[in-house]
Write a protein that holds these residues in place. Structure first.
Motif, PDB file in Angstrom:
ATOM      1  N   VAL A  10       0.824  -1.219   0.000  1.00  0.00           N
ATOM      2  CA  VAL A  10       0.000   0.000   0.000  1.00  0.00           C
ATOM      3  C   VAL A  10       0.853   1.262   0.000  1.00  0.00           C
ATOM      4  N   PRO A  11       1.817   1.427   0.924  1.00  0.00           N
ATOM      5  CA  PRO A  11       2.605   2.672   0.882  1.00  0.00           C
ATOM      6  C   PRO A  11       3.446   2.800  -0.384  1.00  0.00           C
ATOM      7  N   GLN A  12       3.846   1.680  -0.982  1.00  0.00           N
ATOM      8  CA  GLN A  12       4.610   1.743  -2.224  1.00  0.00           C
ATOM      9  C   GLN A  12       3.735   2.257  -3.373  1.00  0.00           C
ATOM     10  N   LEU A  13       2.493   1.798  -3.420  1.00  0.00           N
ATOM     11  CA  LEU A  13       1.562   2.287  -4.441  1.00  0.00           C
ATOM     12  C   LEU A  13       1.272   3.774  -4.254  1.00  0.00           C
ATOM     13  N   LEU A  14       1.089   4.177  -3.005  1.00  0.00           N
ATOM     14  CA  LEU A  14       0.846   5.590  -2.722  1.00  0.00           C
ATOM     15  C   LEU A  14       2.046   6.444  -3.127  1.00  0.00           C
ATOM     16  N   ALA A  15       3.246   5.940  -2.841  1.00  0.00           N
ATOM     17  CA  ALA A  15       4.462   6.678  -3.193  1.00  0.00           C
ATOM     18  C   ALA A  15       4.617   6.798  -4.698  1.00  0.00           C
ATOM     19  N   ALA A  16       4.063   5.831  -5.442  1.00  0.00           N
ATOM     20  CA  ALA A  16       4.126   5.873  -6.907  1.00  0.00           C
ATOM     21  C   ALA A  16       3.068   6.805  -7.493  1.00  0.00           C
ATOM     22  N   GLY A  17       2.257   7.408  -6.631  1.00  0.00           N
ATOM     23  CA  GLY A  17       1.273   8.376  -7.088  1.00  0.00           C
ATOM     24  C   GLY A  17      -0.107   7.806  -7.321  1.00  0.00           C
ATOM     25  N   HIS A  18      -0.321   6.524  -7.012  1.00  0.00           N
ATOM     26  CA  HIS A  18      -1.624   5.911  -7.236  1.00  0.00           C
ATOM     27  C   HIS A  18      -2.567   6.179  -6.062  1.00  0.00           C
ATOM     28  N   ARG A  19      -3.848   5.960  -6.303  1.00  0.00           N
ATOM     29  CA  ARG A  19      -4.846   6.049  -5.245  1.00  0.00           C
ATOM     30  C   ARG A  19      -5.200   4.618  -4.830  1.00  0.00           C
ATOM     31  N   VAL A  20      -5.379   4.410  -3.528  1.00  0.00           N
ATOM     32  CA  VAL A  20      -5.486   3.046  -3.009  1.00  0.00           C
ATOM     33  C   VAL A  20      -6.736   2.874  -2.162  1.00  0.00           C
ATOM     34  N   ARG A  21      -7.425   1.775  -2.426  1.00  0.00           N
ATOM     35  CA  ARG A  21      -8.534   1.332  -1.578  1.00  0.00           C
ATOM     36  C   ARG A  21      -8.174  -0.055  -1.060  1.00  0.00           C
ATOM     37  N   CYS A  22      -8.412  -0.311   0.223  1.00  0.00           N
ATOM     38  CA  CYS A  22      -8.114  -1.605   0.826  1.00  0.00           C
ATOM     39  C   CYS A  22      -9.413  -2.297   1.218  1.00  0.00           C
ATOM     40  N   LEU A  23      -9.524  -3.570   0.889  1.00  0.00           N
ATOM     41  CA  LEU A  23     -10.656  -4.393   1.307  1.00  0.00           C
ATOM     42  C   LEU A  23     -10.210  -5.217   2.498  1.00  0.00           C
ATOM     43  N   ALA A  24     -10.870  -5.051   3.649  1.00  0.00           N
ATOM     44  CA  ALA A  24     -10.455  -5.733   4.870  1.00  0.00           C
ATOM     45  C   ALA A  24     -11.661  -6.242   5.634  1.00  0.00           C
ATOM     46  N   ARG A  25     -11.541  -7.436   6.184  1.00  0.00           N
ATOM     47  CA  ARG A  25     -12.622  -7.971   7.012  1.00  0.00           C
ATOM     48  C   ARG A  25     -12.795  -7.135   8.274  1.00  0.00           C
ATOM     49  N   THR A  26     -11.675  -6.658   8.823  1.00  0.00           N
ATOM     50  CA  THR A  26     -11.710  -5.837  10.034  1.00  0.00           C
ATOM     51  C   THR A  26     -10.936  -4.555   9.758  1.00  0.00           C
ATOM     52  N   PRO A  27     -11.606  -3.514   9.258  1.00  0.00           N
ATOM     53  CA  PRO A  27     -10.903  -2.277   8.914  1.00  0.00           C
ATOM     54  C   PRO A  27     -10.117  -1.665  10.066  1.00  0.00           C
ATOM     55  N   ALA A  28     -10.558  -1.886  11.309  1.00  0.00           N
ATOM     56  CA  ALA A  28      -9.871  -1.277  12.452  1.00  0.00           C
ATOM     57  C   ALA A  28      -8.422  -1.724  12.546  1.00  0.00           C
ATOM     58  N   LYS A  29      -8.105  -2.902  11.998  1.00  0.00           N
ATOM     59  CA  LYS A  29      -6.730  -3.398  12.076  1.00  0.00           C
ATOM     60  C   LYS A  29      -5.771  -2.559  11.237  1.00  0.00           C
ATOM     61  N   LEU A  30      -6.304  -1.795  10.283  1.00  0.00           N
ATOM     62  CA  LEU A  30      -5.457  -0.964   9.432  1.00  0.00           C
ATOM     63  C   LEU A  30      -5.394   0.484   9.909  1.00  0.00           C
ATOM     64  N   ARG A  31      -6.163   0.791  10.940  1.00  0.00           N
ATOM     65  CA  ARG A  31      -6.330   2.176  11.383  1.00  0.00           C
ATOM     66  C   ARG A  31      -5.020   2.848  11.774  1.00  0.00           C
ATOM     67  N   ASP A  32      -4.120   2.121  12.415  1.00  0.00           N
ATOM     68  CA  ASP A  32      -2.919   2.729  12.968  1.00  0.00           C
ATOM     69  C   ASP A  32      -1.700   2.635  12.055  1.00  0.00           C
ATOM     70  N   HIS A  33      -1.857   2.084  10.844  1.00  0.00           N
ATOM     71  CA  HIS A  33      -0.725   2.063   9.918  1.00  0.00           C
ATOM     72  C   HIS A  33      -0.380   3.494   9.510  1.00  0.00           C
ATOM     73  N   PRO A  34       0.895   3.799   9.322  1.00  0.00           N
ATOM     74  CA  PRO A  34       1.277   5.174   8.952  1.00  0.00           C
ATOM     75  C   PRO A  34       0.605   5.662   7.677  1.00  0.00           C
ATOM     76  N   TRP A  35       0.275   4.738   6.765  1.00  0.00           N
ATOM     77  CA  TRP A  35      -0.311   5.138   5.491  1.00  0.00           C
ATOM     78  C   TRP A  35      -1.832   5.237   5.530  1.00  0.00           C
ATOM     79  N   ALA A  36      -2.452   4.851   6.641  1.00  0.00           N
ATOM     80  CA  ALA A  36      -3.915   4.780   6.719  1.00  0.00           C
ATOM     81  C   ALA A  36      -4.622   6.082   6.320  1.00  0.00           C
ATOM     82  N   PRO A  37      -4.150   7.264   6.719  1.00  0.00           N
ATOM     83  CA  PRO A  37      -4.871   8.494   6.337  1.00  0.00           C
ATOM     84  C   PRO A  37      -4.889   8.756   4.834  1.00  0.00           C
TER      85      PRO A  37
END
Length: 526
Positions: free
Chosen positions: A31-58
């Motif tokens: 995910v952060p590599q795609l963001l750094a390449a200038g792309h827009r990213v959507r993540c599909l997760a069973r439990t979205p809260a688990k991704l909340r604290d990743h540095p790239w989450a915002p």
């Protein structure tokens, strides 16, 4: 979708990317590599809260769903250009191959319906001269998923890798602990199998680059580093890079994949349930038979990384405590996911609770520092032998045990594995809630709070909760409850004491009169 750069970094228009498996080892780094390449990213997760604290989450959009649910996959794919498939059902039961098959078909069909331009999948490298039925279930399922996606209506890129070397990867952790802990090793015969490992940095580079492949490309690519070596060579070279003495390695033919997976489970933090597919995949030679990926994702100077450089980079990340994701980032297959029993929508039933309250002359920041630093090499502040024995018992019955440790020595985030717990919720400065992933006849949580009481003093509150499953679950609680005063009581006292010691570096043991136990300790059945 989250806003990205006006243009991709290569000058082309940014792509809209869907990433499944973002809570896992590769997905969390992609995910952060795609963001750094200038792309827009959507993540599909069973439990979205688990991704909340990743540095790239915002900077990314996170939606709830599951790859086995066509409706949620369809919603997630709306407006997407490239869909990354980085999930598999290994370990979810004897029918995991059927689950993988069904999920891949749903993914391919919903991608067509949504107008997705490309699917990118990371699978396993398989030998071309070995019939598929002779492959391990793990590799066989990976190969079938790749074939389903390639046969589907949307052009697909299937990347096939053998052993991935990177800080926190299961393959690296297995290699690391086997080599560091055993100066003399009796090993399975597969240590003579030739392998073509690849650094995680190159895997991510190929994944990101695959997003812009021409529309007429629909095929699999072998990806690997420049070195073709045996697992025995890998251990010897790890010892050299890590500055260890030469290892004595004695292969024996009697260790089957099942036995060797248990051997790996005993020596390393990687449990047998995960070690087995890794060791089974080493029965056959896994080397690349082409490097056509370079036509579409060109290699620069020094790319792909040589094995020794990938090792050195991974070791440096570990020693600097700069590990972005670990093999245990993804949830343990079959781990409970029921809501906390105190949630408003909990269905009810029996609940056992052990609650402890203590006050201490220390600021809340000191107390929180101790709470957030718990587990791993820092220990659990109570009866280390009891925790060690519980960890060994869990490993013996196929659980994860205590040795998963921590991703970071000081900081935790939602979704992190923590020995045989998982961080279910963290409110910085106030609450740490852990969900047990050990083998238990029920569901268990451990909560630790840093609070302020009515007199303005720092207060520590600790709750252990257990929701039993059947008669055996009730019997289990009552059989271990006599030890709670030692384990949970000692834990509360020692955490509070550690917080008080943190007030000054020269302070010794905290006098007992500085630690006060408030009402509310003991076991409650409601």
């Amino acid at each position: 979708m989250a806003a990205g750069h006006a243009d991709g970094r290569d000058g082309a228009a940014p792509l809209r990317c869907l990433v499944t498996g973002a809570s896992g080892y590769i997905g969390g780094r992609l995910v952060p590599q795609l963001l750094a390449a200038g792309h827009r990213v959507r993540c599909l997760a069973r439990t979205p809260a688990k991704l909340r604290d990743h540095p790239w989450a915002p900077d990314a959009e996170v939606v709830q769903g599951d790859v086995t649910d066509a409706g949620s996959v369809a919603d997630a794919m709306a407006g997407v250009d490239v869909a990354y498939y980085l999930v598999h059902a290994l370990g979810t039961g004897s029918r995991f191959e059927e689950t993988d098959r069904r999920a891949a078909r749903i993914f391919a069909e919903e991608a067509r319906a949504a107008g997705v331009r490309r699917i990118v999948y990371l699978g396993g490298l398989t030998p071309p001269d070995v019939p598929e039925e002779e492959l391990s279930p793990h590799l066989r399922s990976r190969a079938e998923v790749g074939r389903i996606l390639l046969d589907g209506p949307v052009p697909a890129t299937v990347l096939r890798a053998a052993v991935i070397i990177g800080s926190g990867s299961a393959s690296f952790e297995m290699l690391r602990y086997l080599t560091e802990r055993l100066p003399v090793m009796v090993t399975p015969s597969w240590v003579h199998t030739r392998i073509q490992p690849i650094g995680v940095r190159d895997v991510l580079r190929y994944l990101v680059g695959s997003a812009r492949m021409p529309e007429d490309v629909n095929r699999a690519f072998d990806i690997g580093g420049p070195d073709i070596i045996t697992y025995r060579d890998m251990m010897s070279r790890y010892a050299t890079v890590a500055g260890l003495r030469n290892r004595v390695i004695v292969p024996v033919p009697v260790l089957t994949p099942r036995l060797s997976s248990h051997w790996v489970g005993i020596v390393t933090p990687v449990p047998a349930s995960i070690a087995r597919p890794l060791t089974e995949s080493l029965r056959h030679e896994v080397v690349c038979y082409e490097h056509d990926i370079a036509r579409y994702v060109p290699d620069g100077p020094g790319q792909p990384l040589p094995f020794d450089e990938a090792l050195a980079l991974a070791l440096r990340r570990v020693r600097d405590a700069d590990v972005a994701t670990r093999w245990s980032s993804a949830s343990v297959p079959g781990a409970p996911s029921d809501p906390l029993p105190t949630d408003p929508d909990w269905a009810g039933g029996s609940l056992y609770e052990d609650e402890r309250r203590l006050t201490v002359d220390a600021p809340r920041t000191s107390l929180w520092r101790v709470i957030e630093g718990i587990g791993g090499d820092n220990g659990w502040y109570s009866f280390p032998l009891a925790w060690a024995v519980r960890g060994w018992m869990d490993r013996f019955v196929g659980g994860v045990g205590l040795r998963r440790g921590r991703r970071d020595a000081e900081r935790l985030r939602a979704g992190d594995s923590l020995d045989f717990w998982r961080v279910e919720e963290i409110e910085t400065g106030r609450l740490l809630r852990l969900r047990a992933e050990m083998r238990l006849p029920g569901l268990a949580w451990l909560e630790m709070y840093a609070e302020t009481d009515e007199d303005g003093r720092t207060a520590y509150r600790q709750r252990a909760l257990f929701h039993p499953r059947g008669l055996f679950g009730h019997a289990y609680w009552w059989s271990v409850s006599p030890f709670h005063a030692i384990v949970f009581g000692g834990m509360a006292r020692n955490i509070t004491q550690a917080a008080a010691k943190g007030m000054s570096a020269h302070e010794g043991d905290v006098p007992a009169d500085r630690i006060r136990e408030a009402p509310g300790r003991g076991s409650v059945h409601r």
